[in-house]
Design an enzyme around this catalytic site. Structure first.
Site, PDB file in Angstrom:
ATOM      1  N   THR A  19      15.352 -22.998-116.990  1.00  0.00           N
ATOM      2  CA  THR A  19      15.535 -24.448-116.997  1.00  0.00           C
ATOM      3  C   THR A  19      16.986 -24.903-117.041  1.00  0.00           C
ATOM      4  O   THR A  19      17.838 -24.244-117.614  1.00  0.00           O
ATOM      5  CB  THR A  19      14.838 -25.082-118.224  1.00  0.00           C
ATOM      6  OG1 THR A  19      13.469 -24.864-118.154  1.00  0.00           O
ATOM      7  CG2 THR A  19      15.104 -26.561-118.331  1.00  0.00           C
ATOM      8  N   THR A  20      17.214 -26.065-116.428  1.00  0.00           N
ATOM      9  CA  THR A  20      18.464 -26.783-116.677  1.00  0.00           C
ATOM     10  C   THR A  20      18.107 -28.187-117.124  1.00  0.00           C
ATOM     11  O   THR A  20      17.311 -28.859-116.460  1.00  0.00           O
ATOM     12  CB  THR A  20      19.324 -26.867-115.396  1.00  0.00           C
ATOM     13  OG1 THR A  20      19.547 -25.539-114.921  1.00  0.00           O
ATOM     14  CG2 THR A  20      20.657 -27.531-115.684  1.00  0.00           C
TER      15      THR A  20
END
Lengths: 235, 256
Positions: free
Chosen positions: A24-25
């Site tokens: 994830t970002t």
């Protein structure tokens, strides 16, 4: 966001792979009229297999705050549920909405005291022009903008040059979208789409896209929800 | 029964009298009957709660006396009797509503919050060393589509749910009800203004507000709008507190 790989007992190879890496970002930016939170849409198994391409990783906590999360899916879902519970009880007990700093303190305490191991949060609310960075140990830090997740270095690089304080949220949304695009470009565990959530005095609005970057965002319809009527006080 | 025999059964609420009564529970009902009243009325599109506050002194801040309590986005409670006891139950109801959300990911059905409170109140009538709650509650709310489908109330064409809980821990479902001081007069007022024969409730929330305030005023010689509180719960869920001005208007119409 990394999905836990089934029923592995603690200490197996899969478990430790999940424990030490967060996919994830996520990004969060404080503006002069509100805050913007953004996340990519990919869920992967240890960064090796994409299990979901349209995940929603920014969740509203009432109508005045939202949290973006990275880390294990089960931890994230549980922490979001518990934050909503705490917010509602705070509102009912105190007769006023829960301030964002109290929500951040609560999130830190839940992670510190709880059974959550692999999670990173970003939290923002309407009553502050700053955002909160909450780490896997329960540490809470307030900042003008922040990024978290496996793509955070790439996102920070993009935000560093583009972010300016005291800008309206309409200027910050494209910056958030570009930071997510920059991260998705090179981070294996990030990509597939975006959720961009904006919180202002007008309420909370969410845009979800299949692409990344400011062009993808421009084509997305904003779905906004009405301000929380339940915030009205009662004797 | 003479006083000396009766006293022995007074000592613990866990002791039955020879004729099968629990005196401490009955005394708790008496405490409710001495509290300022609260009413609830169901409408086709929601439910109304209203209450009358007693002001011991003009210096007492009216807002610090709470008779209507929010429990969740879709549930509220009105109380009569010991305010301190009511606060404990209100807190418990809030936690029960949130526990349901955490466990099932949906708003708690009004009936399930009611029965979880009822379980707790009943325990206080059967456990050694405790006294019963000296308060009665009206639990009102809106159930999500599909939820509460098993209750008798969902069949009557009403979105609203309304339950009474007394100090014994028995839940009752009502179309319109009053608790506290003058509750007999208030219930009679409802019985004459509402048609019990009608299978479906057709009244609107606004009509129900009038019925509720009417009922409260039935036992009040000089209704003072400042002493009245009223809120409505409609699908959405939308909880609206009626202002003192709105209450005054309704009370004036009723009086004329």
């Amino acid at each position: 966001m990394i999905e836990r790989s089934g029923e592995n007992p603690a200490g197996t190879a899969h478990e430790s792979a999940n424990e030490f890496s967060t996919g994830t970002t996520i990004v969060a930016l404080g503006g002069d009229d509100g805050v913007v939170l953004g996340a990519d849409a990919r869920v992967s198994l240890g960064g090796r297999f994409v299990t979901n391409r349209s995940a929603r990783k920014v969740e509203p906590i009432g109508e005045r705050a939202a949290v973006a999360f990275s880390g294990g899916v089960s931890d994230a879902q549980s922490v979001v549920d518990q934050l909503r519970t705490e917010r509602q009880l705070y509102k009912l007990d105190h007769g006023r909405p829960m301030p964002t700093d109290a929500l951040a303190t609560t999130a830190g305490r839940l992670i510190r005291n709880g059974q959550f191991r692999s999670i990173g949060l970003l939290l923002g609310g309407v009553d502050e022009s700053a955002v909160y960075w909450i780490d896997g140990g329960g540490g809470v830090m307030r900042d003008a903008y922040a990024a978290n997740g496996s793509g955070m270095q790439l996102a920070y690089g993009a935000l560093e040059g583009a972010y300016e304080p005291a800008r309206p949220v309409s200027d910050l949304r494209p910056i958030a979208a570009d930071a997510l695009a920059a991260a998705a470009e090179r981070d294996v565990a990030s990509g597939d789409g975006m959720t961009i959530t904006t919180i202002t005095g007008e309420g909370l609005s969410e845009r979800r896209t299949n692409g990344l970057g400011r062009e993808a965002l421009a084509g997305a319809d904003g779905a906004s929800s009405a301000p929380d009527t339940a915030d009205e006080e009662v004797a | 029964m003479d006083d000396t025999r009766r006293q022995a059964y007074d000592r613990g609420q866990t002791i039955f009298s020879p004729d099968g009564r629990l005196y401490q529970v009955e005394y708790a009902r008496e405490a409710v009957e001495r509290g300022s009243p609260a009413v609830g009325v169901r409408a086709a599109d929601g439910v109304v709660l209203a209450a009358r506050k007693r002001r011991a002194s003009p210096l007492l801040e009216a807002d610090s006396v709470a008779k209507l309590h929010r429990i969740d986005d879709h549930i509220a409670i009105a109380s009569a009797g010991h305010a301190a006891d009511a606060r404990q139950l209100v807190d418990r109801a809030r936690v029960a509503a949130q526990r349901h959300r955490l466990r099932y990911g949906e708003p708690a059905p009004v009936e399930s919050v009611t029965t979880s409170l009822a379980d707790h109140i009943q325990e206080s009538t059967q456990t050694g060393g405790t006294r019963p709650y000296g308060t009665a509650l009206l639990i009102a709310g809106i159930d999500q589509n599909g939820a509460g489908g098993s209750t008798a109330q969902s069949g009557a064409g009403s979105a609203g749910q309304l339950f009474e809980l007394d100090p014994s821990g028995t839940p009752y479902g009502w179309r319109a009800v009053g608790i506290g001081e003058g509750s007999t007069t208030i219930r009679e007022s409802f019985e004459s203004s509402l048609d019990p024969a009608a299978a479906d409730i057709e009244t609107t929330v606004d009509d129900a507000v009038t019925t509720a305030l009417d009922g409260l005023a039935a036992d009040d010689d000089e209704p003072d709008p400042d002493a009245y509180e009223c809120l409505t719960i409609e699908p959405g869920p939308k909880v609206t507190t009626r202002s003192t001005d709105e209450i005054a208007t309704v009370l004036e119409e009723t009086a004329s």
